[in-house]
Design an enzyme around this catalytic site. Structure first.
Site, PDB file in Angstrom:
ATOM      1  N   MET A  71      -2.100   0.362   7.796  1.00  0.00           N
ATOM      2  CA  MET A  71      -3.131   0.324   8.841  1.00  0.00           C
ATOM      3  C   MET A  71      -3.732  -1.082   8.908  1.00  0.00           C
ATOM      4  SD  MET A  71      -4.733   4.075   9.010  1.00  0.00           S
ATOM      5  CE  MET A  71      -5.841   3.957   7.651  1.00  0.00           C
ATOM      6  N   GLY A  72      -3.005  -2.062   8.363  1.00  0.00           N
ATOM      7  CA  GLY A  72      -3.482  -3.444   8.435  1.00  0.00           C
ATOM      8  C   GLY A  72      -4.542  -3.741   7.397  1.00  0.00           C
ATOM      9  N   HIS A  96      -3.542  -6.399   1.914  1.00  0.00           N
ATOM     10  CA  HIS A  96      -3.948  -6.961   0.616  1.00  0.00           C
ATOM     11  C   HIS A  96      -2.743  -6.885  -0.320  1.00  0.00           C
ATOM     12  CE1 HIS A  96      -4.132  -2.775  -0.585  1.00  0.00           C
ATOM     13  NE2 HIS A  96      -4.965  -2.535   0.419  1.00  0.00           N
ATOM     14  N   HIS A 117      -0.418  -3.781  -0.473  1.00  0.00           N
ATOM     15  CA  HIS A 117       0.633  -3.711   0.549  1.00  0.00           C
ATOM     16  C   HIS A 117       1.796  -4.644   0.183  1.00  0.00           C
ATOM     17  CE1 HIS A 117      -3.084  -2.721   3.038  1.00  0.00           C
ATOM     18  NE2 HIS A 117      -2.328  -1.667   3.258  1.00  0.00           N
ATOM     19  N   GLY A 120       2.345   3.934  -1.398  1.00  0.00           N
ATOM     20  CA  GLY A 120       1.663   3.671  -2.666  1.00  0.00           C
ATOM     21  C   GLY A 120       1.270   4.959  -3.372  1.00  0.00           C
ATOM     22  N   SER A 160      -8.125  -1.590   1.556  1.00  0.00           N
ATOM     23  CA  SER A 160      -8.719  -2.275   2.716  1.00  0.00           C
ATOM     24  C   SER A 160     -10.222  -2.002   2.760  1.00  0.00           C
ATOM     25  CB  SER A 160      -8.067  -1.785   3.996  1.00  0.00           C
ATOM     26  OG  SER A 160      -6.669  -1.932   3.902  1.00  0.00           O
TER      27      SER A 160
HETATM   28  P1  AMP Z   1      -3.046   1.809   4.261  1.00  0.00           P
HETATM   29  O1  AMP Z   1      -2.929   0.515   4.993  1.00  0.00           O
HETATM   30  O2  AMP Z   1      -4.317   1.962   3.500  1.00  0.00           O
HETATM   31  O3  AMP Z   1      -2.712   3.009   5.107  1.00  0.00           O
HETATM   32  O4  AMP Z   1      -1.921   1.775   3.148  1.00  0.00           O
HETATM   33  C1  AMP Z   1      -0.574   1.551   3.477  1.00  0.00           C
HETATM   34  C2  AMP Z   1       0.265   1.824   2.263  1.00  0.00           C
HETATM   35  O5  AMP Z   1      -0.137   0.956   1.214  1.00  0.00           O
HETATM   36  C3  AMP Z   1       0.101   3.258   1.730  1.00  0.00           C
HETATM   37  O6  AMP Z   1       1.372   3.738   1.324  1.00  0.00           O
HETATM   38  C4  AMP Z   1      -0.804   3.069   0.558  1.00  0.00           C
HETATM   39  O7  AMP Z   1      -0.654   4.061  -0.432  1.00  0.00           O
HETATM   40  C5  AMP Z   1      -0.360   1.714   0.051  1.00  0.00           C
HETATM   41  N1  AMP Z   1      -1.416   1.100  -0.759  1.00  0.00           N
HETATM   42  C6  AMP Z   1      -2.705   0.914  -0.420  1.00  0.00           C
HETATM   43  N2  AMP Z   1      -3.391   0.379  -1.442  1.00  0.00           N
HETATM   44  C7  AMP Z   1      -2.508   0.234  -2.456  1.00  0.00           C
HETATM   45  C8  AMP Z   1      -2.614  -0.250  -3.783  1.00  0.00           C
HETATM   46  N3  AMP Z   1      -3.757  -0.698  -4.280  1.00  0.00           N
HETATM   47  N4  AMP Z   1      -1.498  -0.251  -4.546  1.00  0.00           N
HETATM   48  C9  AMP Z   1      -0.319   0.219  -4.051  1.00  0.00           C
HETATM   49  N5  AMP Z   1      -0.164   0.693  -2.812  1.00  0.00           N
HETATM   50  C10 AMP Z   1      -1.234   0.704  -2.023  1.00  0.00           C
END
Ligand code: AMP
Length: 279
Positions: free
Chosen positions: A31-32, A35, A38, A149, A188
């Site tokens: 979702m952008g 960090h 990602h 993740g 994020s």
């Molecule tokens: P999001 O942008 O929050 O939807 O996350 C996108 C992907 O990044 C998802 O599969 C999350 O589980 C993964 N993710 C987010 N934070 C972390 C983290 N700290 N360590 C590993 N994967 C992560």
């Protein structure tokens, strides 16, 4: 060079070329507000795939409070800039209408009991929205592999199950949670924490790690005492429970090694954080 596309018409020729070149295609939905968590997904994907697609899409159907959707951090230029330094081949930044052509998005009627546990309780409708959007992306991209993740452990397990249920060919791969030096899981949402909040949030990992050592007490008792400790520090715990990793259901006794997970969510100064630790 990372290529930026904003709709399926732009995406299709790129994917076709990658397939013609016999490249394995990895897909990483985000979702952008990117960090290093990602980035770890991209790095792992690059080990087995030559063509890496990252999507940036703040999915409206997985938010139940519209203000949370509005408040979600967005910084497209910074994200693209970061992706240029990685193995990402293409970033797909669709409009809502590219993913949901109908004015009222149609949701999959898939159901799993995990919809009603932990995150599902605090975010009604969340997982149905997640499963819907990820299956939609799988249909559009048809990736060989997709990376998620473990930080969002329920999401990872659900996607694995839903993907098998819908007969998708995509291999769903999990990636270890990336943490700050003090143990705070990267997210994020951390962009909304002050430096003192971040310091305080380091206490969460201390509790999770302590529980993962299986102190000489029952899982329920130790989780309750750690929840109390965190609440006393002004961390508004929503849940802190030891579960079995397979079903993500609370347990009364410690499970064998690698079959436990401690599930956690709390608000720190109004910012909602989730975490977990498998052991
Ligand atoms: P999001 O942008 O929050 O939807 O996350 C996108 C992907 O990044 C998802 O599969 C999350 O589980 C993964 N993710 C987010 N934070 C972390 C983290 N700290 N360590 C590993 N994967 C992560």
């Amino acid at each position: 060079m990372v290529k930026v596309v904003r709709n399926q018409e732009g995406l299709e020729p790129q994917l076709q070329q990658a397939r013609d070149e016999k490249k394995r295609i990895a897909f990483i939905p985000t979702m952008g507000a990117l960090h290093n968590g990602h980035m770890a997904l991209i790095e792992k994907a690059a080990k087995t795939c030559e063509y890496i697609v990252v999507s940036i899409f703040v999915n409206p159907t997985q938010f139940n409070e519209s203000d949370d959707f509005e408040k979600y951090p967005r910084d497209e230029n910074a994200d693209i800039f970061k992706l240029k330094e990685t193995a990402c081949s293409l970033v797909y930044i669709p409009e809502v209408s590219d993913i949901y052509p109908d004015k009222k998005p149609k949701l999959l009627d898939y159901y799993d009991e995990m919809f009603d546990a932990y995150e599902g309780v605090y975010r009604p409708g969340h997982f149905r929205g997640v499963v819907t959007v990820v299956m939609r992306f799988f249909d559009i991209i048809e990736p060989d592999e997709a990376y998620f993740g473990y930080k969002d452990i329920q999401q990872y397990r659900l996607i694995k199950k839903a993907s098998a249920y819908y007969g998708k060919k995509t291999k769903v791969v999990g990636v270890e949670t990336q943490r700050e030096d003090n143990g705070l899981a990267m997210s994020s949402r951390n962009f909304r924490l002050s430096s003192s909040d971040k310091k305080l949030a380091g206490e969460i990992y201390k509790s999770l790690s302590y529980i993962a050592q299986r102190p000489n007490s029952s899982p329920k008792a130790i989780a309750a005492s750690e929840a109390k400790r965190l609440k006393n520090l002004n961390i508004a715990v929503e849940y802190l429970e030891v579960c079995d990793l397979e079903k993500i259901r609370p347990v009364d006794s410690w499970q064998p090694k690698d079959e436990n997970v401690v599930m956690f969510a709390a608000k720190v100064n109004g910012v909602r954080l989730i975490d977990n630790l498998m052991f």
